[in-house]
Design an enzyme around this catalytic site. Structure first.
Site, mmCIF file in Angstrom:
data_model
loop_
_atom_site.group_PDB
_atom_site.id
_atom_site.type_symbol
_atom_site.label_atom_id
_atom_site.label_comp_id
_atom_site.label_asym_id
_atom_site.label_seq_id
_atom_site.Cartn_x
_atom_site.Cartn_y
_atom_site.Cartn_z
ATOM 1 N N CYS A 185 0.804 -1.228 0.000
ATOM 2 C CA CYS A 185 0.000 0.000 0.000
ATOM 3 C C CYS A 185 0.837 1.278 0.000
ATOM 4 C CB CYS A 185 -0.925 -0.015 1.216
ATOM 5 S SG CYS A 185 -2.115 -1.356 1.157
HETATM 6 N N1 LIG Z 1 -2.560 -6.190 1.756
HETATM 7 C C1 LIG Z 1 -3.062 -5.114 2.336
HETATM 8 O O1 LIG Z 1 -2.732 -4.817 3.471
HETATM 9 C C2 LIG Z 1 -4.075 -4.229 1.636
HETATM 10 C C3 LIG Z 1 -4.825 -3.320 2.386
HETATM 11 C C4 LIG Z 1 -5.757 -2.529 1.768
HETATM 12 C C5 LIG Z 1 -5.925 -2.609 0.388
HETATM 13 N N2 LIG Z 1 -5.163 -3.480 -0.333
HETATM 14 C C6 LIG Z 1 -5.381 -3.536 -1.777
HETATM 15 O O2 LIG Z 1 -6.122 -4.704 -2.085
HETATM 16 C C7 LIG Z 1 -5.724 -5.220 -3.354
HETATM 17 C C8 LIG Z 1 -5.294 -6.664 -3.202
HETATM 18 O O3 LIG Z 1 -4.150 -6.705 -2.370
HETATM 19 P P1 LIG Z 1 -3.712 -8.020 -1.609
HETATM 20 O O4 LIG Z 1 -2.695 -7.591 -0.619
HETATM 21 O O5 LIG Z 1 -4.891 -8.790 -1.149
HETATM 22 O O6 LIG Z 1 -2.996 -8.809 -2.804
HETATM 23 P P2 LIG Z 1 -2.601 -10.365 -2.825
HETATM 24 O O7 LIG Z 1 -1.475 -10.477 -3.779
HETATM 25 O O8 LIG Z 1 -2.417 -10.886 -1.438
HETATM 26 O O9 LIG Z 1 -3.875 -11.068 -3.425
HETATM 27 C C9 LIG Z 1 -4.319 -10.846 -4.723
HETATM 28 C C10 LIG Z 1 -4.789 -12.161 -5.305
HETATM 29 O O10 LIG Z 1 -5.318 -11.891 -6.600
HETATM 30 C C11 LIG Z 1 -4.987 -12.980 -7.445
HETATM 31 N N3 LIG Z 1 -5.108 -12.576 -8.826
HETATM 32 C C12 LIG Z 1 -4.259 -11.841 -9.585
HETATM 33 N N4 LIG Z 1 -4.757 -11.665 -10.797
HETATM 34 C C13 LIG Z 1 -5.938 -12.297 -10.839
HETATM 35 C C14 LIG Z 1 -6.931 -12.474 -11.838
HETATM 36 N N5 LIG Z 1 -6.793 -11.952 -13.036
HETATM 37 N N6 LIG Z 1 -8.001 -13.196 -11.512
HETATM 38 C C15 LIG Z 1 -8.150 -13.718 -10.284
HETATM 39 N N7 LIG Z 1 -7.253 -13.598 -9.295
HETATM 40 C C16 LIG Z 1 -6.169 -12.886 -9.581
HETATM 41 C C17 LIG Z 1 -3.574 -13.335 -7.022
HETATM 42 O O11 LIG Z 1 -3.225 -14.656 -7.421
HETATM 43 C C18 LIG Z 1 -3.670 -13.188 -5.498
HETATM 44 O O12 LIG Z 1 -4.030 -14.393 -4.871
HETATM 45 C C19 LIG Z 1 -4.633 -4.285 -3.855
HETATM 46 O O13 LIG Z 1 -5.211 -3.303 -4.665
HETATM 47 C C20 LIG Z 1 -4.119 -3.653 -2.597
HETATM 48 O O14 LIG Z 1 -3.547 -2.376 -2.830
HETATM 49 C C21 LIG Z 1 -4.259 -4.313 0.263
#
Ligand SMILES: NC(=O)c1ccc[n+]([C@@H]2O[C@H](COP(=O)([O-])OP(=O)(O)OC[C@H]3O[C@@H](n4cnc5c(N)ncnc54)[C@H](O)[C@@H]3O)[C@@H](O)[C@H]2O)c1
Length: 445
Positions: A281
């Site tokens: 983030c």
């Molecule tokens: N991790 C955090 O603390 C946090 C907090 C708030 C917001 N976010 C936001 O949330 C979003 C996700 O982050 P995250 O940390 O959960 O990421 P992550 O990498 O942990 O999870 C994302 C998942 O999406 C899957 N993926 C990728 N492309 C795909 C597709 N085309 N179809 C289906 N699945 C697909 C990946 O394999 C992965 O399992 C980002 O935009 C991030 O900025 C994250």
């Protein structure tokens, strides 16, 4: 005065399915954000399907094996065993979902520009089977405008009408990994809908699992809220990091200054310095905003400046190590440096964008032998594809090291022992603050 839209029959039908929990929920992207969300929805009675293109995560979920610390093992197992939650790599069943939540990554390109290719790819999958009566809600952090400028046109290619046939919203995820007090459930959630009906349906959907839902006037406001929140952190961390650089030149402890400033009961909020910023983030999201601002002939200078200062910090850590070794007549070249912690913050296993990796790379380039211990990160792969393995933290390892460098202040580490055993400790997190005596060998950031 804005005229209220006539309530859509489809909206009412979908809301009913949501409130009586017969709606099927699809969560696309079952990572740090998607998995906790999927479990919370399953816990209140929805049938939940997780969609991910990573077959390993899908298999793990289907076997009830947890891979996200913020999710309770037994809750995941219960939901999988009771068939409330399952996962698949096959997107053809998306049509069976009434509510689809998108939680895919939003990284930056090498040139630090938004990479929304994951969102686009998912939107195209959803569009293939979009049907009347579905809600699509984007949770991935992104720049203001993505929902209406990117998602809406892709979904509208189906010929279905927004606000009447299908519903679209943006609701940013605010999860703070490792935070036991504020979880997905008790952190208030901002929601913006493309139309009034979209907002109404989306608000109803989130109210099923979240204590406080805060509707806003548009997806753009919700998108901006999230990037503003993360920019606020990035800028304040940069400010305290810059003060750290100055305190170093002035020969005073930034930690003493922060402790003193924190005694003021108003008008100040504590942010701690460190070896840089990490995670999915803070280092990334503000640049989504900076990129969008340029479209409106604006350079958001705070963001650029904060990025510049925060990126400096791993180099400053390297300088600290160099100076501390120099004091002892040693050099980085040929030294044996032992890193404590590679996760980007304490008590979590996430090492994405971690500044620790940059510090390790810099010191290795300078000719040091590098090893690390992280109780939460048994191994990781660096950006060159090299695999690193945590080695056990023992008295021998610490005694042998030219310096022990604390890069993450994990709670389970016995810092008194670290200070007792190591010849030299470089503490970039104030992790040794509890060690009051015999700390001549400790160099603070
Ligand atoms: N991790 C955090 O603390 C946090 C907090 C708030 C917001 N976010 C936001 O949330 C979003 C996700 O982050 P995250 O940390 O959960 O990421 P992550 O990498 O942990 O999870 C994302 C998942 O999406 C899957 N993926 C990728 N492309 C795909 C597709 N085309 N179809 C289906 N699945 C697909 C990946 O394999 C992965 O399992 C980002 O935009 C991030 O900025 C994250």
């Amino acid at each position: 005065m804005k005229l209220l839209e006539a309530p859509s029959i489809r909206a009412s039908a979908l809301k009913k399915k949501i409130t009586d929990r017969t709606a099927v929920v699809g969560v696309v992207g079952i990572g740090y954000v998607g998995l906790p969300l999927a479990v919370e929805k399953a816990k209140v009675g929805f049938d939940v399907i997780g969609y991910d293109r990573n077959p390993i995560r899908v298999d793990q979920l289907n076997q009830g094996l947890n891979y996200i610390r913020d999710v309770r093992d037994e809750e995941l197992t219960d939901m999988v065993e009771s068939r409330k939650l399952r996962a698949t790599t096959d997107f053809s069943s998306l049509a069976s979902c009434d509510c689809i939540v998108i939680c895919v990554p939003t990284p930056l390109t090498l040139n630090k520009e938004p990479d929304i290719s994951y969102i686009r790819a998912v939107a195209k999958e959803i569009a293939k089977t979009l049907r009347a009566g579905q809600l699509v809600s984007l949770e991935s952090t992104t720049y203001p405008g993505t929902t209406q400028e990117v998602l809406l046109p892709l979904l509208s290619e189906s010929g279905l009408k927004i606000g009447e046939d299908f519903f679209l919203s943006f609701s940013p995820e605010r999860v703070d990994p490792g935070n036991a007090r504020y979880t997905t459930k008790n952190t208030s959630k901002v929601v913006g809908g493309v139309t009034d009906a979209c907002l109404d349906v989306a608000t109803t959907f989130y109210q099923q699992t979240i204590a406080s839902v805060y509707p806003v006037s548009s997806p753009k406001v919700a998108e901006m809220t999230k990037v503003f929140e993360n920019t606020f952190r990035a800028v304040n961390i940069a400010l305290v990091n810059e003060m750290t650089l100055l305190c170093d030149r002035l020969g005073i402890s930034v930690w003493d200054v922060l402790d003193a400033a924190s005694t003021k009961p108003f008008g100040i909020m504590r942010f701690d310095p460190g070896p840089g910023v990490g995670g999915h983030c803070i280092p990334l999201d503000p640049f989504y905003l900076a990129w969008k601002a340029r479209e409106y002939d604006m350079n958001v200078r705070f963001i650029e400046l904060a990025g510049e200062i925060n990126w400096t910090m791993p180099y400053f850590v390297r300088e600290k190590v160099m100076r501390a070794l120099n004091e002892r007549g040693e050099s980085i070249k040929g030294s044996d440096l032992f890193m404590l912690g590679v996760a980007y913050k304490k008590d979590i296993e996430d090492w994405r964008e971690s500044p620790a990796l940059k510090v390790m790379e810099l010191l290795r380039k300078d000719g040091a032998r590098i090893n690390y211990y992280d109780p939460h990160v048994p191994s990781f792969t660096d950006e060159h594809g090299e695999m690193w393995h945590s080695i056990p933290l023992s008295r021998e390892v610490m005694e042998r090291a030219s310096a022990v460098i604390i890069l993450t202040d994990h709670s389970v580490i016995d810092y008194k022992k670290v200070v007792d055993c190591a010849r030299l400790v470089i503490d970039t997190r104030n992790a040794t603050k509890g060690v009051r005596a015999d700390r001549q060998n400790v160099v603070m950031l």
